[in-house]
Design an enzyme around this catalytic site. Structure first.
Site, PDB file in Angstrom:
ATOM      1  N   TYR A 142       0.857  -1.187   0.000  1.00 16.33           N
ATOM      2  CA  TYR A 142       0.000   0.000   0.000  1.00 16.33           C
ATOM      3  C   TYR A 142       0.895   1.240   0.000  1.00 16.33           C
ATOM      4  CZ  TYR A 142      -4.004  -2.916   1.468  1.00 16.33           C
ATOM      5  OH  TYR A 142      -4.999  -3.858   1.553  1.00 16.33           O
ATOM      6  N   GLY A 194     -17.708   1.264  -3.533  1.00 17.28           N
ATOM      7  CA  GLY A 194     -18.561   2.441  -3.647  1.00 17.28           C
ATOM      8  C   GLY A 194     -19.908   2.183  -4.279  1.00 17.28           C
TER       9      GLY A 194
END
Length: 331
Positions: A60, A212
Site C-alpha cells: 500500500y 462504492g
C-alpha cells in the site's frame, strides 16, 4: 466498543476494523496535501473509540502505509492489532508484476514490514493472494517459522478458496481469512464461509461498500476518468445499469430507516455473525461517526428479507475483480 474473538484462538478484535489502504493507495481528489496528517488522525481517532484492528499491506503506497501506521501507533502499540498483507509486486511506475510467496521472500518482506511499522511483532500476517506457483504449504510454513521466532503472532490468509483454506489449516492453524464480503459479493456463503466456521477461522470482510457501489451516490455511466469503470466489469455498461437498480432498493430502505446506504451495508455484514468482522476503509476522521453509527443499527426481519431478495447471490452482475486477476480469487 464490542469485541469478538477472531477465530477460535485468535486475538480479541473490535466489531469493525479499520482499512488503511485509502490513506496511501492512490493519489486522487480524496487524498490532498495533508493526507499523512489525515491518515494519522483517522487511525488515532479509531483507537480512541475502541477500534483496534488495523489492516494494511506492505505494498500500500509502496511501504508508505506501514510507515503511516507506525507513526500513528507511537506510544499506543498495545491498543492495536496490526494485520499485514504481503506478496504483491509492483514496479516503480505502479505496474503490477505478480505475487511472490516463496518462503525466503516472505521472511524478507516481514523484516522490512517490522522496520517500517516500528514494532517487534506483527499480529496477523498473510499473503495478499495465494500465488499459483508456490505450494500453499510452503507459504504457510514460512509464516509458521516467523510465529515460532516471535516475529508474527497469528497466521492469516487472503482470498483463499475452501480447498486452499483446508490445506493451509492442516499445515498451521489459520486465525483469519480476509476476503471480499458484502451485499454485492456473497460468493463466500456457498462453501468458503461454512469451511471457515467448521475450522474455527474468523472472517475479515473487506469491500463492504463494494468499491462504492453500495454508497448510493453513483450514476451510470461513470465518468471516463473513474478507474472503476476501466477495471471492474460490474461498473461497466449494462452491468452497472442493472446493478444500480438493485442499489436503488437499498437507498429507499436507508431513507425509510433514516440512515445512509453505507450504514445499512455495514450493518448487514455485522448481522451475519460474530465471527465476521467488516473492514471499513477511511482516510479522514470525519468519516468515523457515520461508520460507527452502523454498530447501533438493527435490521428487522422485513428489512433483512427485502435485502435478501434484492441482493441474493448473483444479483449483482459483472466480475468483482479485473479480468487479469480473476484467476487469483475465488469466484
Amino acid at each position: 466498543m464490542k469485541r469478538h474473538r477472531l477465530g477460535i484462538n485468535g486475538p480479541l478484535v473490535s466489531a469493525i476494523g479499520l482499512g488503511c489502504m485509502q490513506m496511501s493507495g492512490a493519489v486522487g481528489p480524496h487524498l490532498g496535501p495533508d493526507r499523512d496528517q489525515d491518515g494519522i488522525a483517522t487511525i488515532q481517532a479509531a483507537l480512541d473509540v475502541g477500534i483496534n484492528l488495523l489492516n494494511t499491506g506492505d505494498f500500500y503506497g509502496m511501504g508508505h502505509n506501514e510507515m503511516l501506521v507506525g507513526r500513528a501507533l507511537k506510544g499506543r502499540r498495545d491498543q492495536a492489532i496490526i494485520s499485514v498483507k504481503f506478496g504483491a509486486q509492483k514496479s516503480p511506475s505502479g505496474a503490477f508484476l505478480g505475487f511472490d510467496s516463496r518462503p525466503a521472500s516472505i521472511k524478507n518482506f516481514a523484516a522490512y514490514s517490522l522496520q517500517r511499522l516500528g514494532v517487534e511483532v506483527i499480529d496477523i500476517y498473510q499473503p495478499a493472494r495465494i500465488a499459483p506457483d508456490v505450494p500453499i504449504e510452503d507459504t504457510v510454513g514460512a509464516i509458521a517459522d516467523l510465529i515460532q521466532e516471535g516475529k508474527v503472532r497469528f497466521l492469516g490468509l487472503s482470498e483463499a478458496n475452501a480447498e486452499q483454506l483446508r490445506r493451509a489449516h492442516a499445515t498451521h492453524p489459520v486465525t483469519a481469512l480476509e476476503i471480499e464480503y458484502s451485499l454485492a459479493t456473497r460468493m463466500i456463503e456457498r462453501d468458503i464461509l461454512p469451511t471457515a466456521r467448521e475450522l474455527g477461522v474468523g472472517i475479515v470482510g473487506y469491500g463492504v461498500a463494494a468499491q462504492g457501489l453500495l454508497l448510493g451516490d453513483m450514476t451510470a455511466p461513470l465518468p471516463p476518468d473513474d478507474r472503476r469503470a476501466k477495471l471492474f466489469p460490474r461498473f461497466q455498461g449494462a452491468n452497472l445499469v442493472h446493478n444500480l437498480k438493485r442499489v436503488s432498493v437499498l437507498k429507499e430502505l436507508a431513507a425509510a430507516r433514516n440512515c445512509t446506504p453505507a450504514q445499512l451495508a455495514i450493518a448487514w455484514v455485522l448481522m451475519r455473525g460474530e465471527d465476521i468482522v467488516p473492514l471499513v476503509g477511511m482516510s479522514r476522521p470525519s468519516r468515523l461517526p457515520e461508520n460507527l453509527a452502523a454498530l447501533e443499527l438493527r435490521l428487522s426481519k422485513e428489512d433483512l428479507g427485502l435485502l435478501e431478495e434484492t441482493f441474493a447471490d448473483g444479483a449483482i452482475i459483472g466480475d468483482r475483480q479485473p479480468p487479469q486477476f480473476k484467476h487469483l480469487v475465488p469466484n
